[in-house]
Design a protein around this motif. Structure first.
Motif, short mmCIF file in Angstrom:
data_model
loop_
_atom_site.label_atom_id
_atom_site.label_comp_id
_atom_site.label_asym_id
_atom_site.label_seq_id
_atom_site.Cartn_x
_atom_site.Cartn_y
_atom_site.Cartn_z
N ARG A 1 0.28 31.17 25.40
CA ARG A 1 0.43 31.27 26.87
C ARG A 1 1.49 32.28 27.26
O ARG A 1 1.32 33.07 28.18
CB ARG A 1 0.77 29.90 27.46
N ARG A 2 2.61 32.27 26.53
CA ARG A 2 3.69 33.21 26.86
C ARG A 2 3.24 34.65 26.65
O ARG A 2 3.46 35.51 27.51
CB ARG A 2 4.92 32.91 26.00
N THR B 1 0.13 35.91 26.50
CA THR B 1 -0.94 36.33 27.41
C THR B 1 -0.42 36.50 28.84
O THR B 1 -0.90 37.37 29.56
CB THR B 1 -2.13 35.34 27.42
N SER B 2 0.57 35.71 29.24
CA SER B 2 1.11 35.84 30.60
C SER B 2 1.85 37.17 30.78
O SER B 2 1.86 37.73 31.87
CB SER B 2 2.02 34.67 30.95
N CYS C 1 0.97 39.96 29.61
CA CYS C 1 -0.01 41.05 29.73
C CYS C 1 -0.40 41.36 31.17
O CYS C 1 -0.79 42.48 31.48
CB CYS C 1 -1.26 40.72 28.93
N GLY C 2 -0.30 40.37 32.05
CA GLY C 2 -0.73 40.54 33.43
C GLY C 2 -0.08 41.70 34.14
O GLY C 2 -0.71 42.40 34.92
N SER C 3 1.20 41.95 33.85
CA SER C 3 1.92 43.01 34.55
C SER C 3 2.17 44.23 33.66
O SER C 3 2.89 45.13 34.05
CB SER C 3 3.25 42.47 35.07
N GLY D 1 -4.12 40.56 27.31
CA GLY D 1 -4.16 39.21 27.85
C GLY D 1 -5.31 38.36 27.34
O GLY D 1 -5.53 37.26 27.81
#
Length: 145
Positions: free
Chosen positions: A41-42, A44-45, A47-49, A72
């Motif tokens: 989760r950490r 992949t999160s 990757c959003g920005s 992500g």
């Protein structure tokens, strides 16, 4: 995140060689599973920005990566999950093309080198557009009194 191992979680390590792993208490296995899920989760999160997200997706498809977190997307090494992961990577690329109105140069190179990617990304573009159409609120009509 500066730890390269964070992008390659040990979720799929082969524990079969270590017979003691099979005998671990369910509590220990649950704690380990939760640790790996937090790690995923950490990563992949983040990757959003990331400004490199689209190029990361292109790299993963170009290299045929079968493991790790790219753009992500957690790539999982079973055939069905691998197909789904590749489709999600293609959606990352298609979203960029739709939103920006232009295709990254590296995408043209990828499609030239791997013609099968053109269909994968075109299908992803259709899915992205369809999802956006579904997400739009239905237009309301005025009722006359």
């Amino acid at each position: 995140m500066n730890d390269p191992d964070a992008w390659f979680p040990d979720r799929f390590d082969d524990h079969g060689a270590d017979e003691s792993h099979r005998a671990e208490a369910p509590q220990v296995q649950r704690i380990e599973t939760q640790r790996v899920q937090r790690q995923i989760r950490r990563a992949t999160s983040l990757c959003g920005s990331c400004f490199f997200k689209v190029n990361c997706a292109i790299n993963a498809l170009e290299a045929g990566d079968e493991y790790g977190i790219h753009a992500g997307v957690l790539i999982e090494p079973t055939p069905a999950r691998l197909r789904k992961s590749r489709a999600r990577l293609a959606e990352v690329i298609a979203t960029e093309v739709i939103d920006s109105g232009r295709a990254p140069h590296r995408l043209a190179v990828l499609v030239e080198d791997r013609p099968d990617m053109e269909t994968l990304i075109a299908d992803a573009g259709s899915r992205v557009r369809a999802e956006r159409e579904k997400a739009r609120p239905a237009s309301r009509t005025r009722r006359s009194a």
